[in-house]
Write a protein that holds these residues in place. Structure first.
Motif, PDB file in Angstrom:
ATOM      1  N   ASP A   1       0.824  -1.203   0.000  1.00  0.00           N
ATOM      2  CA  ASP A   1       0.000   0.000   0.000  1.00  0.00           C
ATOM      3  C   ASP A   1       0.858   1.253   0.000  1.00  0.00           C
ATOM      4  O   ASP A   1       2.089   1.178  -0.091  1.00  0.00           O
TER       5      ASP A   1
ATOM      6  N   TYR B   1       1.575   3.184   2.354  1.00  0.00           N
ATOM      7  CA  TYR B   1       2.455   3.254   3.515  1.00  0.00           C
ATOM      8  C   TYR B   1       3.733   2.446   3.288  1.00  0.00           C
ATOM      9  O   TYR B   1       4.667   2.544   4.076  1.00  0.00           O
TER      10      TYR B   1
ATOM     11  N   TYR C   1       0.877  -6.109   2.519  1.00  0.00           N
ATOM     12  CA  TYR C   1      -0.313  -6.631   3.184  1.00  0.00           C
ATOM     13  C   TYR C   1      -0.820  -7.937   2.575  1.00  0.00           C
ATOM     14  O   TYR C   1      -1.832  -8.474   3.039  1.00  0.00           O
TER      15      TYR C   1
ATOM     16  N   PRO D   1      -9.955   0.797   1.335  1.00  0.00           N
ATOM     17  CA  PRO D   1     -10.446   0.861   2.720  1.00  0.00           C
ATOM     18  C   PRO D   1     -11.946   1.109   2.848  1.00  0.00           C
ATOM     19  O   PRO D   1     -12.521   0.836   3.899  1.00  0.00           O
TER      20      PRO D   1
ATOM     21  N   ARG E   1      -7.293  -6.658   1.371  1.00  0.00           N
ATOM     22  CA  ARG E   1      -7.794  -5.325   1.701  1.00  0.00           C
ATOM     23  C   ARG E   1      -6.630  -4.371   1.975  1.00  0.00           C
ATOM     24  O   ARG E   1      -5.844  -4.585   2.902  1.00  0.00           O
ATOM     25  N   SER E   2      -6.555  -3.342   1.161  1.00  0.00           N
ATOM     26  CA  SER E   2      -5.527  -2.314   1.283  1.00  0.00           C
ATOM     27  C   SER E   2      -6.003  -1.214   2.220  1.00  0.00           C
ATOM     28  O   SER E   2      -7.166  -0.797   2.164  1.00  0.00           O
ATOM     29  N   GLU E   3      -5.130  -0.710   3.073  1.00  0.00           N
ATOM     30  CA  GLU E   3      -5.481   0.398   3.968  1.00  0.00           C
ATOM     31  C   GLU E   3      -5.522   1.734   3.232  1.00  0.00           C
ATOM     32  O   GLU E   3      -6.015   2.721   3.780  1.00  0.00           O
ATOM     33  N   THR E   4      -4.968   1.785   2.017  1.00  0.00           N
ATOM     34  CA  THR E   4      -4.914   3.034   1.259  1.00  0.00           C
ATOM     35  C   THR E   4      -5.633   2.871  -0.076  1.00  0.00           C
ATOM     36  O   THR E   4      -5.827   1.755  -0.559  1.00  0.00           O
TER      37      THR E   4
ATOM     38  N   ALA F   1      -5.351   7.930   2.428  1.00  0.00           N
ATOM     39  CA  ALA F   1      -4.988   7.015   3.510  1.00  0.00           C
ATOM     40  C   ALA F   1      -5.853   7.322   4.730  1.00  0.00           C
ATOM     41  O   ALA F   1      -5.425   8.052   5.639  1.00  0.00           O
TER      42      ALA F   1
ATOM     43  N   VAL G   1      -6.453   5.121  10.599  1.00  0.00           N
ATOM     44  CA  VAL G   1      -6.777   3.869  11.280  1.00  0.00           C
ATOM     45  C   VAL G   1      -6.781   4.154  12.781  1.00  0.00           C
ATOM     46  O   VAL G   1      -6.141   5.105  13.254  1.00  0.00           O
TER      47      VAL G   1
ATOM     48  N   ASP H   1       4.102  -6.194   7.104  1.00  0.00           N
ATOM     49  CA  ASP H   1       2.808  -5.526   7.199  1.00  0.00           C
ATOM     50  C   ASP H   1       2.780  -4.619   8.431  1.00  0.00           C
ATOM     51  O   ASP H   1       3.789  -4.442   9.133  1.00  0.00           O
ATOM     52  N   ARG H   2       1.633  -4.038   8.709  1.00  0.00           N
ATOM     53  CA  ARG H   2       1.525  -3.128   9.856  1.00  0.00           C
ATOM     54  C   ARG H   2       1.915  -3.830  11.153  1.00  0.00           C
ATOM     55  O   ARG H   2       2.626  -3.258  11.997  1.00  0.00           O
TER      56      ARG H   2
END
Length: 475
Positions: A128, A130, A134, A154, A169-172, A245, A248, A315-316
């Motif tokens: 993503d 960031y 992911y 998102p 699923r992408s956060e951005t 973005a 979160v 990942d995060r």
């Protein structure tokens, strides 16, 4: 990226400058607090700006020599990267790339991969804005079979449609999909092209044969000129990127801090409008933040025989809120793989700790008998210019040595294998083992694709039973 200018003021001078508004409508902070927040925002945003540099050159600026394709289109490169490829540092020259820069604002994107023959490494890395990895598809994770996968932004609330193997699923709202297809040798390129021809991408509505939703608004992408977005334009660039973005939960307070000095979606932070005192503070914050990122990059991993062995991509959950590590990873080479997918030991010094320099010395790298890098797929050693971290021009257009080249290389009498690392040819009879070096500082990266998890192994990072051998000055 060059170091940032210091704007000529010391910490003491900045701290005595008093309190002023940064921009109209932004709450006043002390200059010390503004500096702290700006430094934090710079470290947080550095990977996003690096990702935007690649996006702008690959997918937006059609006049760029790096331009690949528009959004949601498959771009295939039937060759490996060369010194002409300069959009990202430490480019991989092992595997021809395919890419999709997915714009997920209007609806998800579906990508489909073909069946890939057994024994050929193939992977799809989903990253993503960031720079979080992911998701993965390919030899290690899903196998070499054909399949279709959905990438959602998102805001998408749907469920997995029929015919889709998995939903990512992408956060951005933007996500880069990076396809790597193993190339065994020059004669193998036709087989790689066949794999690439089987990669497809389309909006979810097209996949389902349904009417498309309304198109997303047209974006006025700010030009990426020189190092400006990393320097005086960093906050404005981050303002632009953060609109794609959504916040979160774990970053709600952090993003509020950035917003308090005018950094965030719809904000108006403008370096040129700052008071001289705040310019000095923010300039110093950027300089110190970049220096911190550089320092952290040079400390990634454990020093093993002069190679730094560690893992800085994931990942995060992998980063656990360590934004400095995320930035350092982006500076070292954005879009690197997770450790389970690939390990990247890198070296800038020899076994004595002296800086590797092709203008001063010749070097050797010897793998003992039966001690080649332990992988399920393949390995390589790639040479870069120590100043730019880009591939280097050389007389034989060789930028790496990898395991598919082993049959043509000469072994030592004891069964070991020695790579000859130097700027000049060692002679025709030895060129099979020659890894051309720059006429100056050297930066080498070892890549172990799909590293073995059982001993001997380079895993876990920095603690594995297999250790890369030292780079030695040639006698």
């Amino acid at each position: 990226m060059p170091a940032l200018a210091a704007y000529g003021k010391s910490d003491d001078a900045v701290s005595q400058a008093g309190k002023q508004n940064v921009t109209a409508g932004v709450p006043a902070h002390s200059i010390e607090e503004t500096k702290r927040i700006a430094e934090q925002a710079y470290i947080y945003g550095f990977p996003m700006i690096a990702a935007y540099k690649a996006m702008y050159e690959f997918n937006v600026d059609k006049g760029s020599p790096q331009f690949k394709a528009g959004f949601n289109q498959v771009w295939n490169d039937a060759k490996t990267f060369t010194p002409k490829d300069t959009a990202i540092p430490t480019p991989n020259s092992d595997t021809p790339y395919s890419m999709i820069q997915a714009d997920l604002r209007a609806e998800p994107v579906v990508f489909c991969v073909p069946e890939v023959e057994k024994g050929r490494y193939f992977s799809v890395q989903l990253a993503d804005l960031y720079s979080f990895n992911y998701g993965y598809v390919g030899s290690r994770t899903t196998g070499n079979g054909a399949g279709c996968y959905l990438v959602a932004g998102p805001d998408w609330k749907g469920n997995k449609p029929e015919g889709i193997a998995k939903v990512f699923r992408s956060e951005t709202q933007f996500s880069l999909l990076i396809f790597r297809t193993q190339l065994f040798n020059a004669a193998d390129i036709g087989n790689v092209k066949k794999v690439q021809a089987g990669i497809r991408a389309e909006p979810l509505s097209a996949f389902l044969k349904q009417p498309a939703p309304p198109a997303a608004p047209v974006i006025d992408f700010p030009p990426f000129v020189g190092q400006g977005p990393f320097q005086s334009d960093f906050a404005a660039t981050l303002d632009f990127l953060l609109q794609f973005a959504p916040v979160v939960p774990e970053e709600k307070d952090l993003r509020a801090r950035f917003a308090s000095i005018g950094i965030g979606p719809g904000k108006t932070f403008n370096f040129k409008n700052l008071s001289p005192e705040h310019k000095a503070a923010v300039g110093l914050a950027m300089k110190q933040a970049y220096e911190a990122i550089q320092k952290r990059r040079d400390q990634i991993g454990k020093n093993i025989n002069g190679w730094l062995v560690g893992s800085s991509f994931g990942d995060r959950a992998f980063y656990k809120g360590d934004y400095e590590l995320r930035a350092a990873a982006a500076l070292a080479g954005i879009y690197g793989n997770d450790a389970a997918e690939a390990m990247y030991p890198f070296a800038k010094t020899d076994n004595t700790g002296a800086v590797l320099d092709g203008s001063k010395h010749r070097y050797t790298l010897t793998f003992a008998k039966d001690q080649l890098p332990p992988v399920n797929s393949f390995w390589s050693v790639t040479m870069y210019d120590g100043k730019t971290q880009l591939l280097i021009d050389n007389p034989i257009n060789r930028y790496l040595i990898n395991s598919p080249m082993l049959p043509a290389m000469k072994r030592n009498a004891d069964g070991s294998l020695t790579l000859l690392i130097q700027k000049d040819s060692p002679g025709k009879g030895k060129e099979a083992n020659w890894l051309p070096a720059p006429d100056g500082p050297i930066y080498m990266v070892m890549r172990l694709y799909w590293p073995k998890a059982t001993p001997p192994s380079i895993l876990p990072p920095g603690k594995g039973s297999w250790k890369p051998p030292a780079v030695l000055q040639a006698q």
